[in-house]
Structure formats: structure tokens, C-alpha cells
Design an enzyme around this catalytic site. Sequence first.
Site, PDB file in Angstrom:
ATOM      1  N   PHE A  98       0.845  -1.189   0.000  1.00  0.00           N
ATOM      2  CA  PHE A  98       0.000   0.000   0.000  1.00  0.00           C
ATOM      3  C   PHE A  98       0.880   1.239   0.000  1.00  0.00           C
ATOM      4  CE2 PHE A  98      -4.596   0.916   0.991  1.00  0.00           C
ATOM      5  CZ  PHE A  98      -5.088  -0.143   0.267  1.00  0.00           C
TER       6      PHE A  98
ATOM      7  N   GLN B 135      -8.527  14.697   3.305  1.00  0.00           N
ATOM      8  CA  GLN B 135      -7.791  13.932   2.299  1.00  0.00           C
ATOM      9  C   GLN B 135      -8.538  13.845   0.972  1.00  0.00           C
ATOM     10  OE1 GLN B 135      -6.979   9.430   2.657  1.00  0.00           O
ATOM     11  NE2 GLN B 135      -4.998  10.412   2.944  1.00  0.00           N
TER      12      GLN B 135
ATOM     13  N   HIS C 291      -8.426  11.661  -2.278  1.00  0.00           N
ATOM     14  CA  HIS C 291      -7.866  10.378  -2.726  1.00  0.00           C
ATOM     15  C   HIS C 291      -7.476  10.494  -4.193  1.00  0.00           C
ATOM     16  CE1 HIS C 291      -7.542   6.112  -3.703  1.00  0.00           C
ATOM     17  NE2 HIS C 291      -7.564   5.846  -2.413  1.00  0.00           N
TER      18      HIS C 291
ATOM     19  N   LEU D 128     -14.675   5.487  -5.569  1.00  0.00           N
ATOM     20  CA  LEU D 128     -13.282   5.188  -5.324  1.00  0.00           C
ATOM     21  C   LEU D 128     -12.797   3.973  -6.116  1.00  0.00           C
ATOM     22  CD1 LEU D 128     -10.927   5.884  -3.166  1.00  0.00           C
ATOM     23  CD2 LEU D 128     -11.622   3.701  -2.218  1.00  0.00           C
TER      24      LEU D 128
ATOM     25  N   GLU E 295      -6.771   1.970  -3.564  1.00  0.00           N
ATOM     26  CA  GLU E 295      -5.326   2.087  -3.659  1.00  0.00           C
ATOM     27  C   GLU E 295      -4.702   0.715  -3.891  1.00  0.00           C
ATOM     28  OE1 GLU E 295      -3.647   4.822  -0.956  1.00  0.00           O
ATOM     29  OE2 GLU E 295      -1.840   3.630  -0.656  1.00  0.00           O
TER      30      GLU E 295
ATOM     31  N   ARG F 256      -0.759   9.749  -0.340  1.00  0.00           N
ATOM     32  CA  ARG F 256      -1.913  10.196  -1.113  1.00  0.00           C
ATOM     33  C   ARG F 256      -1.865  11.678  -1.425  1.00  0.00           C
ATOM     34  NH1 ARG F 256      -6.702   6.607   1.747  1.00  0.00           N
ATOM     35  NH2 ARG F 256      -5.990   4.669   0.787  1.00  0.00           N
TER      36      ARG F 256
ATOM     37  N   HIS G 152     -12.214  12.348   0.208  1.00  0.00           N
ATOM     38  CA  HIS G 152     -12.229  10.955   0.648  1.00  0.00           C
ATOM     39  C   HIS G 152     -12.290  10.770   2.164  1.00  0.00           C
ATOM     40  CE1 HIS G 152     -11.499   6.712   0.587  1.00  0.00           C
ATOM     41  NE2 HIS G 152     -10.338   6.807   1.185  1.00  0.00           N
TER      42      HIS G 152
ATOM     43  N   ARG H  21      -3.560  10.686   6.042  1.00  0.00           N
ATOM     44  CA  ARG H  21      -3.739   9.309   6.479  1.00  0.00           C
ATOM     45  C   ARG H  21      -3.148   8.361   5.456  1.00  0.00           C
ATOM     46  NH1 ARG H  21      -7.440   5.161   5.190  1.00  0.00           N
ATOM     47  NH2 ARG H  21      -8.855   6.476   4.003  1.00  0.00           N
TER      48      ARG H  21
HETATM   49  C1  LIG Z   1     -14.578   4.345  -0.521  1.00  0.00           C
HETATM   50  C2  LIG Z   1     -13.750   4.246   0.722  1.00  0.00           C
HETATM   51  C3  LIG Z   1     -12.725   3.284   0.786  1.00  0.00           C
HETATM   52  C4  LIG Z   1     -11.938   3.186   1.941  1.00  0.00           C
HETATM   53  N1  LIG Z   1     -10.944   2.235   1.979  1.00  0.00           N
HETATM   54  C5  LIG Z   1     -10.220   2.090   3.122  1.00  0.00           C
HETATM   55  C6  LIG Z   1      -9.237   1.073   3.226  1.00  0.00           C
HETATM   56  O1  LIG Z   1      -9.007   0.303   2.311  1.00  0.00           O
HETATM   57  N2  LIG Z   1      -8.566   0.951   4.379  1.00  0.00           N
HETATM   58  C7  LIG Z   1      -8.792   1.772   5.432  1.00  0.00           C
HETATM   59  O2  LIG Z   1      -8.142   1.597   6.447  1.00  0.00           O
HETATM   60  N3  LIG Z   1      -9.723   2.729   5.362  1.00  0.00           N
HETATM   61  C8  LIG Z   1     -10.440   2.922   4.235  1.00  0.00           C
HETATM   62  N4  LIG Z   1     -11.398   3.900   4.167  1.00  0.00           N
HETATM   63  C9  LIG Z   1     -11.701   4.697   5.338  1.00  0.00           C
HETATM   64  C10 LIG Z   1     -12.549   3.894   6.317  1.00  0.00           C
HETATM   65  O3  LIG Z   1     -13.438   3.071   5.617  1.00  0.00           O
HETATM   66  C11 LIG Z   1     -13.371   4.770   7.224  1.00  0.00           C
HETATM   67  O4  LIG Z   1     -12.602   5.777   7.733  1.00  0.00           O
HETATM   68  C12 LIG Z   1     -13.896   3.954   8.393  1.00  0.00           C
HETATM   69  O5  LIG Z   1     -14.566   2.833   7.932  1.00  0.00           O
HETATM   70  C13 LIG Z   1     -14.809   4.763   9.258  1.00  0.00           C
HETATM   71  O6  LIG Z   1     -15.437   3.885  10.162  1.00  0.00           O
HETATM   72  P1  LIG Z   1     -16.333   4.416  11.331  1.00  0.00           P
HETATM   73  O7  LIG Z   1     -16.689   3.226  12.123  1.00  0.00           O
HETATM   74  O8  LIG Z   1     -15.627   5.505  11.995  1.00  0.00           O
HETATM   75  O9  LIG Z   1     -17.600   5.054  10.649  1.00  0.00           O
HETATM   76  P2  LIG Z   1     -18.704   4.485   9.643  1.00  0.00           P
HETATM   77  O10 LIG Z   1     -18.411   3.125   9.185  1.00  0.00           O
HETATM   78  O11 LIG Z   1     -18.900   5.535   8.636  1.00  0.00           O
HETATM   79  O12 LIG Z   1     -19.974   4.366  10.541  1.00  0.00           O
HETATM   80  C14 LIG Z   1     -20.686   5.464  10.998  1.00  0.00           C
HETATM   81  C15 LIG Z   1     -21.870   4.965  11.760  1.00  0.00           C
HETATM   82  O13 LIG Z   1     -22.473   6.017  12.451  1.00  0.00           O
HETATM   83  C16 LIG Z   1     -23.854   5.993  12.251  1.00  0.00           C
HETATM   84  N5  LIG Z   1     -24.364   7.350  12.387  1.00  0.00           N
HETATM   85  C17 LIG Z   1     -23.889   8.461  11.804  1.00  0.00           C
HETATM   86  N6  LIG Z   1     -24.618   9.516  12.185  1.00  0.00           N
HETATM   87  C18 LIG Z   1     -25.553   9.064  13.030  1.00  0.00           C
HETATM   88  C19 LIG Z   1     -26.607   9.669  13.750  1.00  0.00           C
HETATM   89  N7  LIG Z   1     -26.858  10.975  13.673  1.00  0.00           N
HETATM   90  N8  LIG Z   1     -27.378   8.897  14.529  1.00  0.00           N
HETATM   91  C20 LIG Z   1     -27.163   7.567  14.610  1.00  0.00           C
HETATM   92  N9  LIG Z   1     -26.186   6.944  13.946  1.00  0.00           N
HETATM   93  C21 LIG Z   1     -25.400   7.689  13.164  1.00  0.00           C
HETATM   94  C22 LIG Z   1     -24.015   5.415  10.893  1.00  0.00           C
HETATM   95  O14 LIG Z   1     -25.285   4.875  10.723  1.00  0.00           O
HETATM   96  C23 LIG Z   1     -22.945   4.360  10.907  1.00  0.00           C
HETATM   97  O15 LIG Z   1     -23.424   3.209  11.539  1.00  0.00           O
HETATM   98  C24 LIG Z   1     -12.172   4.037   3.026  1.00  0.00           C
HETATM   99  C25 LIG Z   1     -13.186   4.982   2.942  1.00  0.00           C
HETATM  100  C26 LIG Z   1     -13.949   5.097   1.796  1.00  0.00           C
HETATM  101  C27 LIG Z   1     -14.978   6.167   1.706  1.00  0.00           C
END
Ligand SMILES: Cc1cc2nc3c(=O)[nH]c(=O)nc-3n(C[C@H](O)[C@H](O)[C@H](O)COP(=O)(O)OP(=O)(O)OC[C@H]3O[C@@H](n4cnc5c(N)ncnc54)[C@H](O)[C@@H]3O)c2cc1C
Lengths: 235, 414, 553
Positions: free
Chosen positions: C113, C229, C231, C241, C244, C275, C340, C375
Site C-alpha cells: 500500500f 484527504q 484520494h 473510489l 489504492e 496520497r 475521501h 492518512r
Molecule cells: C470508498 C472508501 C474506501 C476506503 N478504503 C479504506 C481502506 O481500504 N482501508 C482503510 O483503512 N480505510 C479505508 N477507508 C476509510 C474507512 O473506511 C473509514 O474511515 C472507516 O470505515 C470509518 O469507520 P467508522 O466506524 O468511523 O464510521 P462508519 O463506518 O462511517 O460508521 C458510521 C456509523 O455512524 C452511524 N451514524 C452516523 N450519524 C448518526 C446519527 N446521527 N445517529 C445515529 N447513527 C449515526 C451510521 O449509521 C454508521 O453506523 C475508506 C473509505 C472510503 C470512503
Amino acid sequence: MADLKLAYWPGCVSRGFTPELHGSMALVADRLGIELVELDRANCCGAGVIAEHNTELADTLNARTFALAQSTGLAMMNICSTCQGAQSECQQRLDADSAYRAHINEALADEGLEYEKGKEGWTNKNFLWILVEEYGLDRLREQVTRPLGELRVGPFYGCYILRPKHRIGYEDHPDRDLYLERLIEALGATPVEYDGARKCCGFPVITMNRETSLRQRTRSTRTPTAWSRPARSAT
Amino acid sequence: MPEYTLKVRRYQPETGEGPYWQEFKVELDPDLSVLDGLLKVRDEQDGSLVVRCSCRAAICGSCGTKINGQSTLACKTQLGDAQHGAGRRAQDGTAPIVVEPMGNMPVVKDLVTDMESTHWEKIRRVTPWLLPEGDPPEREYVVPPESMIDVTQSMACIQCGACVSACLSMEADPEFVGPAALAKAYRFVGDPRDGQTRERLYDLAQDPHGIYDCTHCFQCVDACPKGVAPMDQIMRLRRKAGHDQDIDDVNNGRRHETAFTKIIERKGTLDESLLLQESYAQGFVGKLMPTSGAIKGLLGSLPTAIRGLRTGKMRSLPKLIPGVHHKLPGDAQQHVKRAYEHAEEHREELNLYITGEEEIEPEADEAQEPLASAVGGGRQDMDKVTEGGSEAAGEAAPTPEADVEPEPDEEGDR
Amino acid sequence: MPKHDVLVIGAGLAGQRAALAAAQEGVAVGIVSKVHPVRSHSNAAQGGINAALQEGDSWESHAFDTVKGSDYLGDQDAIEIMCREAPDEILHLEHLGVTFHRNDEGRLGTRAFGGASQARTYYVADITGQAIMHVLYEQLMKYSGQISRYEEYFTTRLVLDGDGQCVGAVLRNVADGAMELFEAKNVILATGGNGQIWRPSTNALICTGDGIAMAYRAGAPLMDMEMIQYHPTTLAKKGFLITEGARGEGAHLLNAQGERFMERYAPNKMELASRDVVSRAEQTEINEGRGFDDGTVALDITVVPRKRIHEALREIVLVGRDFAGVDITREPIHIKPGNHYTMGGVKTDVHGATTVPGLYAAGEVACVSVHGGNRLGANSLLDTLIFGRRAGEHAAARAKQIDAARPSEAALRDSEREISELIGRSHDGGRRVSVLRRELGETMDRFVAVFRDEEGIQTALDRVKALQEELPRAYIDDRGTVFNQDVLGALELGFMLDQAEATCVAALHRTESRGAQYRTDFPERNDDEWLKHIDLTPSDDGTPEVSYSPVTG
Ligand SMILES: Cc1cc2nc3c(=O)[nH]c(=O)nc-3n(C[C@H](O)[C@H](O)[C@H](O)COP(=O)(O)OP(=O)(O)OC[C@H]3O[C@@H](n4cnc5c(N)ncnc54)[C@H](O)[C@@H]3O)c2cc1C
Ligand code: SF4
Ligand code: SF4
Ligand code: FES
């Protein structure tokens, strides 16, 4: 004018419960000048049931049928929705991997048979597809002596000839799920639209869950839309 | 930009009125999705139109809907394609794109359905978590690499419910465990780390609405946006239950399958009268005692057979008598037997999800190579048998037929 | 009134991991998500998750790469914890059932990566986030005795008691519109990122940063909000997306002349540079006229062996086919930098605790800060899991020490009033909420993106403030209670505007270029003055007040 000559696999069912399948096809083919060479040494397609038991066995059995057809130098025809689907499934696997194909062909070697992928001119098509794609509906229309004017016919396809689309040639022939309607029209009758035309007859579970099976049967034939006059189902 | 008409099946519970159809017109590029169309309606015309959505990219599984009758994801269906699908059956080709909530589920509002009672409850029915035997190892479990790819196919499920919406057994039997849940079950049955393989299979075989309640209609395979092919997983479960674990099921599924397979071994083609009898009660011909379920089943199916006779569907009484049936000519039956021996000895299960499909065209990185060298070694010799059965010489290049292209190098593919 | 020792808001990876960790400690846990948990945006993570688990690798090396990638704005104590604990977390996930890719010996295998000195990214084809999240959800179902799930419940605000402790939250049941006060000894925010503030974005429609705004409104400082960020490989039209992982597997970046332009910008790391570096290189090519007409450059995946694509990049074959009409195994695909990830968020310590007692944050909503100015790919999933777990454990421990506090109903009444006013609002006074949302997205993508300058950021800030003023007049259509997405959209826009303001203020304030913040008017990194975080707290008039905190070494 036998410009269509095909290796013909009649299937098991036309020799059993539904003899009319073979009988009517034979009459029509004869009228249209389609010449058929029956594959009488060929075996059951497995109907998806043998694959449930052992996929290699299903693949071997159908490779054998294909090889028998290929040895005639003719393209192959079947007359059963289930044969088409079950055979296409095996063909997909056989065509996917040359080592696997070679392994399967080992089992056929004794009989002097071999299934060849992509053999020129070889296809395996249902009679319906042959009529529409090879013979042609325009030509068929010309052969009609008594249009079925008053008749309203509900098409019923059968799952195996409809799905899954990627396996049974919908990429090249996207309208295969409309052929029955077109055929009915070509013969001068009126196709009836009803919910069940592309659903399941329930047969595959008849021995396993009678109720599920029969309820499907009813749902396929019952019509909330269009049976205003008696109609026949065409397979 | 072309204009599309979206004909949406709406339901607004608070009005007290039943579902109704409403047409919306949107101008958008054909490569945008039906979901983009719905969101444009929501943003610009009617904010009360609801559809679950989040990722817009067929990842989150929110937007399961029926488009022109086909269960799918709204975000994965391009407007241009949907219009083509809608117009295909209409005489003048101008039918609207029909958007409905998923089937086999109660509708909550507009395109939102209640998945909890119809989907998630069934997912929970299959004990959806790994149950390893004993304590975990210090490092990772060491497992065959292919096994992880194999179960990743079910792992690719995004729980969108499209398969459930499309399932024809579910439509007839709402208690059917269903395609998504059974695919989920395979995710554990196929996982070498799980310690409850037999218990899981036994459980699903003993449930009359379990693995043997699937009618093999392929609807789920076509509906699934992620290539999970739930039906294939169900058939794997059946193979594992019936063959690997020797489990008899309450639905007689295994008997049916065994009977079928045996008949073909003996006769080459299917003798239906024999099948009816054998699949219910192998005991009649074989050595086993028939179960009471089997006898009931056989009696239950007699009316079908007799009706078949009466309506002329079955040609004659002999058709009901086992043994009076088409026979393969000459030594053909022996060769069928030979096929059986070979296949039952190896039982190789080619998994296209693992191997991928062989390309007809040469690979990009081989395209430049001259034809002869590209197909030189490898297994091509076995594939390029010339017509008429005479073997092409071992290493010779194939005849340059227009449609016979070199096989890609697939060493190590399997 | 539902009561929990620990109430987790958000059910992506961070939230689910936190809930499981807290339940492990034996306390009563509730987990809330505005969409069904498996719809959370973590499922979009295709590429993988980092850990120094392979022989010959070390957590120090992983930490060094992370610090360097962060452009030295990452807090090294937090980075050390994350990198040290990573291997055990991967093994834990493997034991729970994640179907990680195996090498020929059947052991865990890795891929390369960007920004990493070793191939240390673990993955499941290109559905890594989805696979991990579904496995965690399996565990949530398994432990449903200890963990209550509130699926499709939207949190509208946090509830503090008289002492300024967080004691609960107000929730709206999306299914029927009922508003409820949830009592909790601790609240863990795990509401994810805020990419929807930009348009287009790789982020899902639900990524509106609700938790960042709720915490901020409750008085918790935000940190590193200027670090957004972009991407390097997103699809031009919809912003989707391309992982990567594609470059990790060897794909090339080409400009319209077919040049592998990274040779000019990062001759050693080439496509696998950080990135921010790759995105700037692409944007420079595009701005200087060496891109394609649609404002893109090309990503050439055809150089990756077909079999490997099939095995490891299956998902993006589908993305290319379904959303760009391109068969990536045969032709290059047009891409450009796109919004991103937000490195910033609610400021926390290494236990996920914010400055508000009883309020925790973990995952993309939080800023520990392990990502600093940039990141590294595959470090975010790790961040969510490590700090999700730590927050869950810490909150559980705290719950055992304190008595339940009684939140007052006032917050509930406020939320109810706010929503009924919104629903009753007339259509004459303003524009549609959706129109404002679009304007915000386009403004931010234009002025607060890869290259920034004072004039642009100020323009954006002015527009954001204008939108904030307009919001109380903006209207919605849906007046019902069942599944009223219109109401949620309006609440989300309010959250987004607060965050956009914070980002503009911080970006304007940092008069240097570091990591993802590139100021064309201050193109140099200025360590003398700016080796520090910008913290933001709401002042009395509601505007963000700037303070600093040191980067911990
Ligand atoms: C397309 C893409 C590809 C990626 N690829 C990678 C990768 O390969 N490797 C890597 O390490 N990272 C990657 N990332 C980044 C990573 O996926 C995210 O940063 C990470 O998954 C965020 O997880 P989280 O648990 O913080 O939030 P999320 O998974 O976004 O979860 C948020 C949660 O909060 C809830 N929520 C939000 N607001 C409210 C509200 N008001 N009331 C109740 N519930 C609410 C939602 O319903 C959801 O359940 C990628 C991101 C994207 C967009
Ligand atoms: S194949 Fe089986 S599981 Fe799939 S839709 Fe048909 S009946 Fe349902
Ligand atoms: S199997 Fe496919 S169609 Fe069914 S829920 Fe999973 S992803 Fe959706
Ligand atoms: S919006 Fe996520 S699957 Fe369609």
C-alpha cells in the site's frame, strides 16, 4: 430443403411423462424441413439433480452427450427447458478450464469421445431458439396456412431456459425471454400476459415439499391480469 | 440529456390510502442510475419520496427494489438499461421505467420494506457466527487458501435482500429459510475454521423449510448484485449434507437425488415411474425399509400419476411400471457407467469463483506474442483435437481457424 | 426510557468494535445507527488494513511510516499504541472469522500500500471493510443478550447534565418518527466521517459527520479540521473510489500523453507515494493541460496480471463496468483526486475520551491524532478498531465506577420542538434543504480541496455562513412521521454546515502547507510555527474559537 440439419437430444421426459413434446416437435420440424439426427446413445442431462449429488458426474455425463453430438459434425438441439439449463451449466464449467476439461475427457476416452471447447459450428440450442434464431420467424410466418386467429395463448417458459441470464446466452441474444410471445404472434394467435409466465412450475420440489411445490404451480398459472377467455399454456 | 419517466409504486401509510402509482420525469445521463433518478426526484420534486440508500455504488445493500419487475439494486441499474428493459416489451418502446418495492416483504413506505421480519430473522435462524472447536491458535488458523476464496463468495453478500425479493419458493412458502440466509449458512459450513459443520447441516436438512425447500428457479442467481449465487451455495449445502455427512433430510431430498442418480447409472436416461417410487421409498426395490414419510409421499403422489394416465399425459400403464423404459443401444450404458466410476472416484468440484473463467481471447500481456509460441506448451495439445477424432500431433500449433484462439496460460489456476 | 452503561452511537467498525469490547467487560451496552449497521460506510473500505505482523516487519517501522505519512502532525504516543496493538487485533479478527486472504502456505498474506515501507496490508479480496464489518455484526447478533441494537435510530443531540457530563442522547426512531431520551453513563460517538460536505465525494450519502457536530455543540473541541484527504483515484462523475490496492498491485498512472508522470514527482515511490503527494501530482498535470478533456488522468490496471485482478480486485472490475462502462482489465480508466477522508474530528486522548466527561469518540469521527496531515491507506480501519476497542473498554470501566445520572427531558423537548417547527415550516420563506446541501458541496469542492488559498477559503467561509443563516428558513416536503428522510436531511445539513465552518476557519488559520493542506499562497511547510494542532471550540456567538495543542512526540 433441409438447410437445417441438427444433432437432436430428445431428453428423458419426452420419452416418459410428456411424449407430446417430441411428437409435436417432430411434426413441425418435418414441415419446416429441419432434419434431425437423434442422439440415441446420449444420456440424461442430470436435470440439476445429479449436479446436486456430484458436479463432476453431471459435467461428465453432459460432456459425453456434447461429444456424441460433436462427432456428428452437427450443431445440437434439445427440446426441454431443463435440458437446456442443466447442459449449459455443465458446459460453462467445461469451457472454463482446460485442465478440468481434459480430466473429464479422460472418462470418455474409452468410447472414443472427446468434448471440444468452442468447436466450430457447434452450439446447443433449444428448439425454440432454433426456430427464432436459425429458422427465423419471418420464414415461419410464411409457412402458416391457418393462422390461430381466435386463440389466446399464455406462454410458459420454465426456469432453466430463462435463468441465469449470463449462463444461457442472454448477452448475445437478449430477447430470449420474449421468444414464446413472438412465436405465438407469428402463428397468428394472441399471447396472453400473466404473472406466472416466467415463474417456476414447482416441479423440482414436488417430492420434497409438496405444498411449496403445488402453491408455486397455482401461482404460475393463476392470473390476476389477463385470462378473460380460456387459454392454453405453451411450453 | 434524455428524459426518463419513472413510474413509482408509492405507499404513504399515514394517508390511510392504499398503494398507488405515480410518474415522475427526470432528465439525466443514461449512465446514471435509477437511484440517481429517484434522488433527483426527491431533491427537486417531492421530498416525501423515500428509498433507502447510502453508498450509491452497490456496496451497502440499502437500495434493493424491483425495476421493471426484476429484483435488483436501484444504484446498480443504469437509466439507459432500465429504459431499454422497459421498452422491450412495449409495442412502441416508450414504456416508463417501473420501480417497485421489493417482493416477499411488507412495505413500510414507498420503496422501503420491512427487512427485519423477512430477512434478518432468517439470517439469525442459521446461527450466523463462527463456532470454532476449542481455543483459537496463538497465531492465525492455517487453512487452504482456496477455502477462504470459496467462502468469500458468500461473504460478498451485502444483505440487500434482492434474492429474497425474487425467490419463488419464498413466495409460495414464507417460512422458507431462503437464499440469503442459506448462503450465509454456507459461509460457515464452507469455513474450515468452523467446528459445527455437521450440526449446521443436520439442522438445515431437518427443517422442512430448509435446504430442500428451494425450487431451483435461479431467480436469486439473477437477482444478486454481488455474484453470491445463493442457489449454488444451497446446492453445495445439499452436496455436503447428503454426500459428505450422510444426512437424511425430512423432505426426502436426498433420497430423491440418490434415486435419480442411481437410475441414470442403470439406465442412462430417466425412468420417471421408477423415480417416483424410488425417491419416496427406496425400500420397495432396495434393501432399506421405507420410512412412514416416504410411504405417505408415495401415496400422495399417486393421484398425480393416475391423473397423468387419465389425461393421456402418460402414454400407457406400463409407464407406471418400473423397468419398461427406453434403453440405450449397444454398449452405451457401459460407457455411462464408466463415466460414473470416473466421476465418483474424483468428485472434483470446479469452483468458478475460485478459478475464474478461461478467456477466449489472449491475455493483454501475451497479445504481442506470436500465436504459435503463445500456445506452445501447456495443455493445449489435449484441447486441440482436430475433427474426426484424429489427434493433432503433440506440440504442433493448432490449425489457424478464425475462431480458435490461443488459450491463456492458466498454470496454477486451480 | 432505555438505559445503558455505555451507549454507542454509530455502528460502523469503530462502533461495533466498541460495543463488543464494552460488553466483554460485562456492562450493559446499547448501539445505535441511523441506518442498519451493515449499511455503515465502513463496508466501502476495499483495500485492507495495516499491521506489522509479517516476519521481518516491526511495529516501529509501521509507526515510522505513519508519522512520516502524517507529515509529522500525528501524535506519536497514539501512533505507537495503534501500531503496537495492530497485530493482535488482526489475529483477533481472524479468530472471529474474517476470511482474510491466505498465501500458499495457508497463512495470512499481505499486499503493498502507499506510503508503507513493507507490504503489511491484510485484506479480503477488495471487500475488506465489508468482510470485517459483517463478521463484527455476526458477533453483535451472537451477543444480543448483552448488546441492545437500535437499528435505524437517528441521534439528534447529546444530553449533558448540570455538571457538564454527558449522560445520554436524544434519538429519533426512523421507522415511526418517535423521539426518545436515552439515558447512558457514557456515550461513545462512532458516527464516521463527513465527506458529504464535499461534492463529489467517495463517501456514502450518510457520511455527514453528525457526531463531529454534536460533540462540538456539546463543547468538545475539534482538532485538525483543515486536514481533508483527497484520494488520488476517484471516478470523475460520481466520485466513486478505485482502491489504492490497484496501485498496490502495480497499476500505473498516465497523463493524456501516456506519460507515467509520477516519475517527475516521486521517482522512487512512484504511484505508491503518499496520497497527498499523488493527488497533487495529478491535479498539477490536469491544471497544466496534460490531463484528459474531462479533467482527469488515467489509471492503467491492464498491467496487472489478469488472474491477479480476478483474485484481488474483483470489486473494482465491477465498479469500472457498472459505473464507468470501462473494462479495467482491458483499458485504462479515467480518474482524478476526490474528497475521501477527514483526518480531523473530535479531539480525544488515547482512550477515546474527549474533554467532556462521559463522552468518547472513536473512528473517523475522532481525532486522536494518528493520521495528522495525511492518512496512510489502510490505517483508518485499524484506527477504528484499535481506538473503538479502547474507548469501549475505558467507558465500561468508567461505568462501573459511577452512578447513573438522570438526564433532564429538556433536550428531548428541544429536539421535538425543532423538528415540529421544521415540518410545519412554510414553503414561501426560503429554498429547499436539498438545494442548500448541493450548494455547500460544490462550494467546498471548489475552494477547500487539493490546492487552497486565502481568497478561496474566505469565499467558501462566507458562503457557508450565508447558508447557516438561511437554514432556518429552508423547507422540506415530507410532513409525515414514518420514515421521514426529509427531516433527517435537514438535521444533517445543520451538522454539516457547522463542520464546514470549522474546516474553513482552520484552513484559513494554518498559513503553511502540510499534509493535505496545500496553500498556494504559503507553499512551504513551516515547522517553526506550525508543528502544532489547531483546536476549535464554539465561542459564545457560535463561531469557532481557535487554540493550539502540541504534537506529542
Ligand atoms: C470508498 C472508501 C474506501 C476506503 N478504503 C479504506 C481502506 O481500504 N482501508 C482503510 O483503512 N480505510 C479505508 N477507508 C476509510 C474507512 O473506511 C473509514 O474511515 C472507516 O470505515 C470509518 O469507520 P467508522 O466506524 O468511523 O464510521 P462508519 O463506518 O462511517 O460508521 C458510521 C456509523 O455512524 C452511524 N451514524 C452516523 N450519524 C448518526 C446519527 N446521527 N445517529 C445515529 N447513527 C449515526 C451510521 O449509521 C454508521 O453506523 C475508506 C473509505 C472510503 C470512503
Ligand atoms: S433458486 Fe431456490 S433459493 Fe434461489 S430464488 Fe429459486 S427457490 Fe429461492
Ligand atoms: S445473496 Fe446477493 S441478492 Fe441476496 S442478499 Fe446477498 S447480496 Fe443481496
Ligand atoms: S445505495 Fe448502497 S447498495 Fe445501492
